[in-house]
Design a protein around this motif. Structure first.
Motif, PDB file in Angstrom:
ATOM      1  N   ARG A  60       8.808 -13.124  -9.219  1.00  0.00           N
ATOM      2  CA  ARG A  60       8.746 -13.043  -7.759  1.00  0.00           C
ATOM      3  C   ARG A  60       8.013 -11.775  -7.373  1.00  0.00           C
ATOM      4  O   ARG A  60       8.102 -10.764  -8.064  1.00  0.00           O
ATOM      5  N   ILE A  61       7.312 -11.840  -6.268  1.00  0.00           N
ATOM      6  CA  ILE A  61       6.688 -10.624  -5.736  1.00  0.00           C
ATOM      7  C   ILE A  61       7.244 -10.366  -4.337  1.00  0.00           C
ATOM      8  O   ILE A  61       7.337 -11.273  -3.513  1.00  0.00           O
ATOM      9  N   ILE A  62       7.677  -9.088  -4.132  1.00  0.00           N
ATOM     10  CA  ILE A  62       8.086  -8.676  -2.789  1.00  0.00           C
ATOM     11  C   ILE A  62       6.912  -7.917  -2.194  1.00  0.00           C
ATOM     12  O   ILE A  62       6.482  -6.899  -2.735  1.00  0.00           O
ATOM     13  N   TRP A  63       6.349  -8.443  -1.100  1.00  0.00           N
ATOM     14  CA  TRP A  63       5.183  -7.809  -0.470  1.00  0.00           C
ATOM     15  C   TRP A  63       5.645  -6.942   0.675  1.00  0.00           C
ATOM     16  O   TRP A  63       6.353  -7.410   1.554  1.00  0.00           O
ATOM     17  N   MET A  64       5.240  -5.676   0.682  1.00  0.00           N
ATOM     18  CA  MET A  64       5.693  -4.764   1.735  1.00  0.00           C
ATOM     19  C   MET A  64       4.534  -4.143   2.484  1.00  0.00           C
ATOM     20  O   MET A  64       3.470  -3.881   1.921  1.00  0.00           O
ATOM     21  N   LYS A  65       4.771  -3.904   3.765  1.00  0.00           N
ATOM     22  CA  LYS A  65       3.808  -3.162   4.575  1.00  0.00           C
ATOM     23  C   LYS A  65       4.535  -2.519   5.744  1.00  0.00           C
ATOM     24  O   LYS A  65       5.390  -3.164   6.368  1.00  0.00           O
ATOM     25  N   ASN A  66       4.222  -1.290   6.030  1.00  0.00           N
ATOM     26  CA  ASN A  66       4.807  -0.562   7.169  1.00  0.00           C
ATOM     27  C   ASN A  66       6.337  -0.646   7.216  1.00  0.00           C
ATOM     28  O   ASN A  66       6.920  -0.843   8.276  1.00  0.00           O
ATOM     29  N   GLY A  67       6.967  -0.513   6.066  1.00  0.00           N
ATOM     30  CA  GLY A  67       8.424  -0.490   6.035  1.00  0.00           C
ATOM     31  C   GLY A  67       9.082  -1.849   6.158  1.00  0.00           C
ATOM     32  O   GLY A  67      10.289  -1.943   6.313  1.00  0.00           O
ATOM     33  N   LYS A  68       8.280  -2.924   6.126  1.00  0.00           N
ATOM     34  CA  LYS A  68       8.875  -4.262   6.250  1.00  0.00           C
ATOM     35  C   LYS A  68       8.520  -5.106   5.028  1.00  0.00           C
ATOM     36  O   LYS A  68       7.456  -4.934   4.429  1.00  0.00           O
ATOM     37  N   PRO A  90       0.824  -1.212   0.000  1.00  0.00           N
ATOM     38  CA  PRO A  90       0.000   0.000   0.000  1.00  0.00           C
ATOM     39  C   PRO A  90       0.862   1.268   0.000  1.00  0.00           C
ATOM     40  O   PRO A  90       2.082   1.189   0.182  1.00  0.00           O
ATOM     41  N   ASN A  91       0.229   2.416  -0.176  1.00  0.00           N
ATOM     42  CA  ASN A  91       0.946   3.685  -0.109  1.00  0.00           C
ATOM     43  C   ASN A  91       1.646   3.799   1.243  1.00  0.00           C
ATOM     44  O   ASN A  91       1.082   3.442   2.263  1.00  0.00           O
ATOM     45  N   GLY A  92       2.876   4.293   1.208  1.00  0.00           N
ATOM     46  CA  GLY A  92       3.600   4.497   2.455  1.00  0.00           C
ATOM     47  C   GLY A  92       4.203   3.228   3.033  1.00  0.00           C
ATOM     48  O   GLY A  92       4.671   3.216   4.162  1.00  0.00           O
ATOM     49  N   ALA A  93       4.215   2.147   2.243  1.00  0.00           N
ATOM     50  CA  ALA A  93       4.772   0.895   2.748  1.00  0.00           C
ATOM     51  C   ALA A  93       6.288   0.907   2.735  1.00  0.00           C
ATOM     52  O   ALA A  93       6.919   0.058   3.346  1.00  0.00           O
ATOM     53  N   GLY A  94       6.873   1.863   2.018  1.00  0.00           N
ATOM     54  CA  GLY A  94       8.343   1.958   1.963  1.00  0.00           C
ATOM     55  C   GLY A  94       8.923   1.400   0.676  1.00  0.00           C
ATOM     56  O   GLY A  94      10.109   1.088   0.628  1.00  0.00           O
ATOM     57  N   LYS A  95       8.107   1.310  -0.367  1.00  0.00           N
ATOM     58  CA  LYS A  95       8.582   0.724  -1.630  1.00  0.00           C
ATOM     59  C   LYS A  95       9.670   1.586  -2.263  1.00  0.00           C
ATOM     60  O   LYS A  95      10.744   1.085  -2.619  1.00  0.00           O
ATOM     61  N   THR A  96       9.399   2.881  -2.385  1.00  0.00           N
ATOM     62  CA  THR A  96      10.381   3.773  -2.998  1.00  0.00           C
ATOM     63  C   THR A  96      11.650   3.845  -2.143  1.00  0.00           C
ATOM     64  O   THR A  96      12.761   3.833  -2.669  1.00  0.00           O
ATOM     65  N   ILE A 114      -2.019  -7.307   3.636  1.00  0.00           N
ATOM     66  CA  ILE A 114      -1.214  -6.222   3.091  1.00  0.00           C
ATOM     67  C   ILE A 114      -2.059  -4.988   2.791  1.00  0.00           C
ATOM     68  O   ILE A 114      -1.722  -3.872   3.179  1.00  0.00           O
ATOM     69  N   TYR A 115      -3.141  -5.200   2.084  1.00  0.00           N
ATOM     70  CA  TYR A 115      -3.914  -4.047   1.599  1.00  0.00           C
ATOM     71  C   TYR A 115      -5.191  -3.789   2.399  1.00  0.00           C
ATOM     72  O   TYR A 115      -5.815  -2.752   2.220  1.00  0.00           O
ATOM     73  N   GLY A 116      -5.607  -4.750   3.209  1.00  0.00           N
ATOM     74  CA  GLY A 116      -6.888  -4.600   3.899  1.00  0.00           C
ATOM     75  C   GLY A 116      -8.059  -4.673   2.934  1.00  0.00           C
ATOM     76  O   GLY A 116      -8.985  -3.863   2.995  1.00  0.00           O
ATOM     77  N   ILE A 117      -7.949  -5.598   1.983  1.00  0.00           N
ATOM     78  CA  ILE A 117      -9.057  -5.739   1.024  1.00  0.00           C
ATOM     79  C   ILE A 117      -9.586  -7.169   1.034  1.00  0.00           C
ATOM     80  O   ILE A 117      -8.884  -8.116   1.392  1.00  0.00           O
TER      81      ILE A 117
END
Lengths: 330, 253
Positions: free
Chosen positions: B208-216, B37-43, B235-238
């Protein structure tokens, strides 16, 4: 031959023509053959003196000042990614004038003739550094120009202060000369002290011009394609500071040339900031030589200041460019 | 063989963690998607691994050398980095923008020759923008703009590609076209790390998929192993139903 070369060669030819034309102007009217023989040193000592001591140095000073400001403007616009950036608007010229007046008022110039250009360059580099530091934090043109306004006001106030406290008060007209900018009565002697700094500044800007192309993409992407942002900033600040400072040491503050020339050049070089540096320098030089010819031709009681003429043409152009800009760029 | 290895990298802004002990690898012929999600720390993950952002702890290395010690030029020759697309400062010609991809090879705009010229022409042909070469970049549509930036990245001929949301704001057809370009790059031996927001697109294209949430980094594996209804809820709350690589999002949780 690419269109870039054609542009540069055309501009060079125009510059030479304008410098040659400037040799015809003055109290003594001289014929074509007299001017030519004086230039190549085949005329009597009177004619040679008029051409080599009075007319050519003045025109040449106008050209150098214009070229330095044009290159600085083009480079600063590339660095800040903004067509409104220019030494005058950003307060760099005013800060250089402050440095120069400081050196004059406190008699530093009597210690060494190098004091004047060094002091002007010092003022210019400080202002350019401040602008570049601010530009890291904000991309807003408005902020940068407001900082420029602040720097100009500060420099103006500090000069008034100098006037009050100076041990050997300069005449008011001398101070006005510096603030308005003029190349009258400049000789090759003065040019020799400012020229090396201008050449060095121009060489720095020209050598680091590729990085300005990279900055077109924005800072993040520019560093992604291999640009060392820190070095690029330092070099442009130093180059523009040297060139602008030296031009102020020679002629005082002349504004808006650095905005108009790159703006005219840009469409001819596919809007590449790197390719705009050399042609912008030549066009700005040409512009000031022609403006100075205009100054001398105008039948005014006391001669107009070159900086005034440059601003009369340049300031409306600045307003026009600013109005053309779309809001999305801020 | 070019390998990017991030090991336990942590980035903090003051005391707030933006990225916590993240580890991943990127190698040749590999296509990796980063989801979150937005703000997960991807960038932040991309920038920290590239050596563009200072690490609080951990190491990021390229072929065994710390990426933070690379000069911008040396790094650009190994990794083509496409940050989120920003408007260009000037209305440059498309060909010139693509040619900037050759910056790290010393190419001068308007004076391309030899390998630089070939690379730029090939990249423009691959991205189907040859016919736009002399157009001004500010007259392009979103899809054309995205392809221009891809061509710029490919022109670098770097062994690795890292792209931050290269298909943001594109319609489905153009999303597929850009992803096809990246797929072709990977099939030619390149390694690509791509931040995406479209789960189905990631599942279709990524090895491969790297799943991120809250900087982890929560999970790192093939879509088959890591894509599940529970994961999406996590991850997304959906609320979504997952069948193989097919994802149907039903709503927010």
């Amino acid at each position: 031959m690419t269109s870039d070369y054609k542009l540069v060669i055309g501009l060079l030819a125009a510059c030479f023509a304008s410098l040659f034309a400037a040799c015809f102007l003055g109290a003594t009217s001289m014929s074509f053959t007299r001017v030519v023989s004086a230039i190549i040193g085949q005329a009597g000592s009177g004619d040679t003196l008029i051409i080599w001591q009075i007319r050519l140095p003045r025109a040449f000073a106008a050209f150098l000042v214009g070229a330095a400001l044009g290159a600085s403007g083009a480079a600063l616009q590339g660095l800040l990614r903004n067509p409104l950036a220019e030494p005058g608007v950003l307060g760099v010229s005013a800060s250089a004038v402050l440095g120069a007046t400081f050196a004059l008022y406190y008699g530093l110039t009597s210690i060494s003739p190098w004091a004047l250009p060094v002091a002007a360059i010092f003022g210019a580099v400080i202002a350019t550094t401040l602008i570049a530091l601010a530009a890291i934090r904000t991309q807003s043109v408005v902020t940068l120009i407001l900082i420029g306004v602040g720097l100009s006001s500060f420099a103006g106030a500090a000069m008034s202060l100098l006037m009050n406290f100076a041990p050997n008060p300069f005449s008011l007209s001398d101070m006005i000369n510096w603030m308005l900018g003029s190349v009258s009565n400049r000789g090759f002697n003065e040019i020799a002290f400012a020229g090396p700094f201008m050449a060095l500044g121009f060489a720095i800007l020209f050598a680091t011009r590729r990085g300005l192309s990279a900055l077109t993409l924005g800072e993040e992407a520019a560093s992604g394609i291999g640009l060392n942002l820190k070095h690029q900033r330092i070099w442009v600040v130093l180059g523009a500071g040297l060139a602008t400072g030296a031009s102020v040491a020679l002629a005082g503050a002349i504004g808006f040339v650095g905005i108009v020339a790159p703006h005219v050049i840009r469409p001819f070089v596919n809007h590449d900031p790197a390719r705009s540096i050399l042609p912008s320098a030549l066009l700005a030089g040409l512009f000031l030589v022609l403006a100075d010819i205009g100054v001398r031709l105008l039948p005014t009681q006391s001669e107009l200041k070159l900086g005034v003429v440059a601003a009369i043409i340049g300031a409306p152009a600045f307003v026009w460019i600013a109005m053309q800009r779309r809001a999305s760029h801020d | 063989m070019t390998n990017l290895v991030a090991k336990d990298i942590t980035v903090k802004a003051d005391t707030i963690p933006l990225l916590e002990t993240a580890s991943f690898t990127l190698g040749p012929s590999e296509s990796v998607a980063v989801l979150g999600p937005n703000g997960a720390g991807k960038t932040t993950l991309l920038r920290a691994a590239l050596g563009l952002q200072k690490l609080t702890s951990g190491t990021a290395s390229l072929n065994g050398a710390d990426t933070h010690n690379f000069s911008a030029l040396a790094r650009a020759q190994q990794i083509a980095y496409l940050p989120q697309i920003r408007p260009l400062a000037w209305p440059n010609q498309v060909r010139d923008v693509v040619a900037l991809g050759r910056f790290s090879h010393g190419a001068n705009l308007g004076k391309l020759k030899g390998k630089d010229l070939t690379a730029v022409n090939d990249a423009m042909a691959a991205c189907d923008i040859t016919h736009l070469a002399t157009r001004s970049a500010d007259t392009l549509s979103g899809g054309e703009l995205a392809r221009m930036h891809c061509a710029r990245a490919f022109a670098a001929e770097a062994p690795l590609l890292i792209a931050d949301e290269p298909v943001a704001a594109l319609d489905p057809r153009h999303q597929f076209r850009v992803m096809d370009l990246i797929k072709a790059y990977v099939e030619n031996g390149g390694g690509a790390l791509v931040v995406l927001h479209d789960i189905s697109l990631a599942a279709k294209y990524a090895d491969r998929i790297i799943w991120m949430k809250n900087g982890k980094i929560i999970a790192d594996g093939s879509p088959y192993e890591t894509l599940s209804e529970k994961r999406l809820a996590d991850i997304y709350g959906i609320r979504a139903s997952v069948k193989g690589a097919r994802v149907l999002i039903e709503g927010a949780l």
